[in-house]
Design a protein around this motif. Structure first.
Motif, short mmCIF file in Angstrom:
data_model
loop_
_atom_site.label_atom_id
_atom_site.label_comp_id
_atom_site.label_asym_id
_atom_site.label_seq_id
_atom_site.Cartn_x
_atom_site.Cartn_y
_atom_site.Cartn_z
N ALA A 152 0.82 -1.22 0.00
CA ALA A 152 0.00 0.00 0.00
C ALA A 152 0.85 1.27 0.00
CB ALA A 152 -0.93 -0.01 1.20
N TYR A 153 1.96 1.26 0.73
CA TYR A 153 2.79 2.47 0.81
C TYR A 153 3.55 2.74 -0.49
CZ TYR A 153 1.67 2.25 5.74
OH TYR A 153 0.99 2.22 6.92
N ALA A 154 4.07 1.70 -1.08
CA ALA A 154 4.77 1.86 -2.35
C ALA A 154 3.81 2.35 -3.43
CB ALA A 154 5.43 0.55 -2.78
N LEU A 155 2.60 1.84 -3.40
CA LEU A 155 1.58 2.27 -4.36
C LEU A 155 1.23 3.74 -4.13
CD1 LEU A 155 -0.24 1.46 -6.69
CD2 LEU A 155 -1.92 0.66 -5.02
N GLU A 156 1.09 4.14 -2.87
CA GLU A 156 0.79 5.54 -2.57
C GLU A 156 1.93 6.46 -2.98
OE1 GLU A 156 -2.00 7.20 -1.72
OE2 GLU A 156 -2.85 5.21 -2.11
N ALA A 157 3.16 5.99 -2.85
CA ALA A 157 4.31 6.79 -3.29
C ALA A 157 4.24 7.02 -4.80
CB ALA A 157 5.62 6.09 -2.92
N GLN A 158 3.87 5.98 -5.55
CA GLN A 158 3.75 6.14 -7.00
C GLN A 158 2.58 7.07 -7.35
OE1 GLN A 158 3.79 2.63 -9.41
NE2 GLN A 158 5.94 2.20 -8.95
N ARG A 159 1.48 6.92 -6.64
CA ARG A 159 0.33 7.80 -6.89
C ARG A 159 0.66 9.26 -6.57
NH1 ARG A 159 -4.10 3.69 -4.40
NH2 ARG A 159 -4.49 2.52 -6.31
N HIS A 160 1.42 9.45 -5.49
CA HIS A 160 1.85 10.81 -5.14
C HIS A 160 2.70 11.40 -6.26
CE1 HIS A 160 3.22 14.23 -2.88
NE2 HIS A 160 4.48 13.87 -3.10
N GLY A 161 3.61 10.63 -6.81
CA GLY A 161 4.43 11.09 -7.93
C GLY A 161 3.57 11.46 -9.13
N LEU A 162 2.57 10.66 -9.39
CA LEU A 162 1.64 10.92 -10.49
C LEU A 162 0.89 12.23 -10.26
CD1 LEU A 162 0.57 9.48 -13.10
CD2 LEU A 162 -1.23 8.54 -11.67
N GLU A 163 0.38 12.43 -9.06
CA GLU A 163 -0.36 13.66 -8.74
C GLU A 163 0.54 14.89 -8.80
OE1 GLU A 163 -3.63 14.13 -8.56
OE2 GLU A 163 -3.66 12.01 -9.17
N THR A 164 1.78 14.73 -8.38
CA THR A 164 2.73 15.84 -8.44
C THR A 164 2.96 16.27 -9.88
OG1 THR A 164 3.81 15.07 -6.41
CG2 THR A 164 5.08 16.56 -7.82
N VAL A 165 3.14 15.31 -10.77
CA VAL A 165 3.34 15.63 -12.19
C VAL A 165 2.08 16.25 -12.78
CG1 VAL A 165 3.87 14.69 -14.48
CG2 VAL A 165 5.13 13.88 -12.48
N ARG A 166 0.90 15.71 -12.46
CA ARG A 166 -0.36 16.29 -12.95
C ARG A 166 -0.51 17.73 -12.48
NH1 ARG A 166 -3.96 11.18 -11.60
NH2 ARG A 166 -3.84 10.13 -13.60
N SER A 167 -0.16 17.99 -11.24
CA SER A 167 -0.25 19.34 -10.69
C SER A 167 0.68 20.30 -11.44
CB SER A 167 0.11 19.30 -9.20
OG SER A 167 0.12 20.60 -8.67
N GLU A 168 1.89 19.84 -11.76
CA GLU A 168 2.81 20.71 -12.50
C GLU A 168 2.32 20.95 -13.92
OE1 GLU A 168 7.49 21.36 -13.70
OE2 GLU A 168 7.02 19.83 -12.21
N VAL A 169 1.71 19.95 -14.55
CA VAL A 169 1.16 20.14 -15.89
C VAL A 169 0.05 21.19 -15.85
CG1 VAL A 169 -0.17 19.06 -17.75
CG2 VAL A 169 1.81 17.87 -16.78
N ASP A 170 -0.82 21.13 -14.84
CA ASP A 170 -1.89 22.13 -14.71
C ASP A 170 -1.31 23.53 -14.52
OD1 ASP A 170 -3.77 20.11 -14.92
OD2 ASP A 170 -4.16 20.01 -12.75
N TRP A 171 -0.27 23.63 -13.69
CA TRP A 171 0.40 24.90 -13.45
C TRP A 171 1.02 25.43 -14.75
CZ3 TRP A 171 5.97 25.29 -13.22
CH2 TRP A 171 6.44 26.53 -12.79
N LEU A 172 1.67 24.55 -15.50
CA LEU A 172 2.26 24.96 -16.77
C LEU A 172 1.20 25.41 -17.77
CD1 LEU A 172 4.99 22.21 -17.10
CD2 LEU A 172 5.42 24.67 -16.96
N ASP A 173 0.05 24.73 -17.78
CA ASP A 173 -1.05 25.15 -18.66
C ASP A 173 -1.44 26.60 -18.36
OD1 ASP A 173 -1.22 22.75 -20.04
OD2 ASP A 173 -2.83 21.94 -18.77
N ARG A 174 -1.51 26.94 -17.07
CA ARG A 174 -1.87 28.31 -16.69
C ARG A 174 -0.78 29.30 -17.13
NH1 ARG A 174 -3.43 25.47 -12.10
NH2 ARG A 174 -1.65 26.21 -10.87
#
Length: 197
Positions: A152-174
């Protein structure tokens, strides 16, 4: 470390374009203003300063002591950008290829965007966004393939990485949208219009 060292000459020239500085102050400002150089050693900084000096981009002078003062400390060396250094800085600022949007260089380039032509800023932002979209796809694929094998923790670490990249893409779009809508400044070439503009 190599990629961060590649952007160091740009960062040093940009700082010295604002005025002469001694080595300690260059290192401090690299940390405070540009952040990417928090762990920068003098063993990395001084060879860069020497290389820029050898290339005619900097001059150095020994800081003069006040008349009548005595000190056991060595006189500090002050670095100053030359006209050739200003020309080199302008060239480096306008580079907008893949090295400009990689992790180690992007933050430094972003911090220097005020000095960069709008079309170059837009190319760097769009390049960074494209690189992150590739990373997003790779992370998504990796999670899909390995989630059954991860705790569960390793999976959450990967999901966190995914969300971090999505957040940066949204920021770059702006940022990209704002850059395309910004009025042209006198004497600075405007960003090119694209089909999306």
């Amino acid at each position: 470390m190599r990629k961060r060292a590649d952007v160091l000459p740009l960062a040093v020239l940009a700082l010295l374009a604002d005025g002469p500085l001694h080595g300690y102050e260059v290192r401090r400002r690299l940390d405070v203003r540009l952040g990417a150089f928090r762990a920068l050693s003098y063993g990395t900084l001084y060879p860069c300063l020497r290389a820029l000096q050898a290339g005619g981009c900097l001059t150095e002078a020994t800081e003069q002591r006040q008349p009548g003062t005595v000190s056991t400390k060595r006189a500090r060396v002050v670095y100053e950008i030359t006209d050739h250094g200003r020309e080199r800085l302008a060239e480096l600022l306008e580079e907008a290829g893949p090295s400009a949007w990689e992790d180690d260089a992007f933050g430094v380039r972003l911090a220097l965007f005020q000095r960069v032509a709008p079309r170059t800023r837009l190319r760097i932002l769009e390049g960074r966004r494209a690189r992150l979209l590739e990373r997003l796809e790779q992370l998504s694929t990796s999670i899909e393939r390995t989630q059954a094998q991860l705790d569960a923790y390793a999976l959450e670490a990967q999901r966190h990485g995914l969300e971090t990249v999505r957040s940066e893409v949204d920021w770059l779009d702006r940022l990209i949208t704002a850059e395309r809508r910004a009025p042209a400044r006198p004497g600075v070439p405007a960003a090119p219009l694209t089909e999306e503009s």
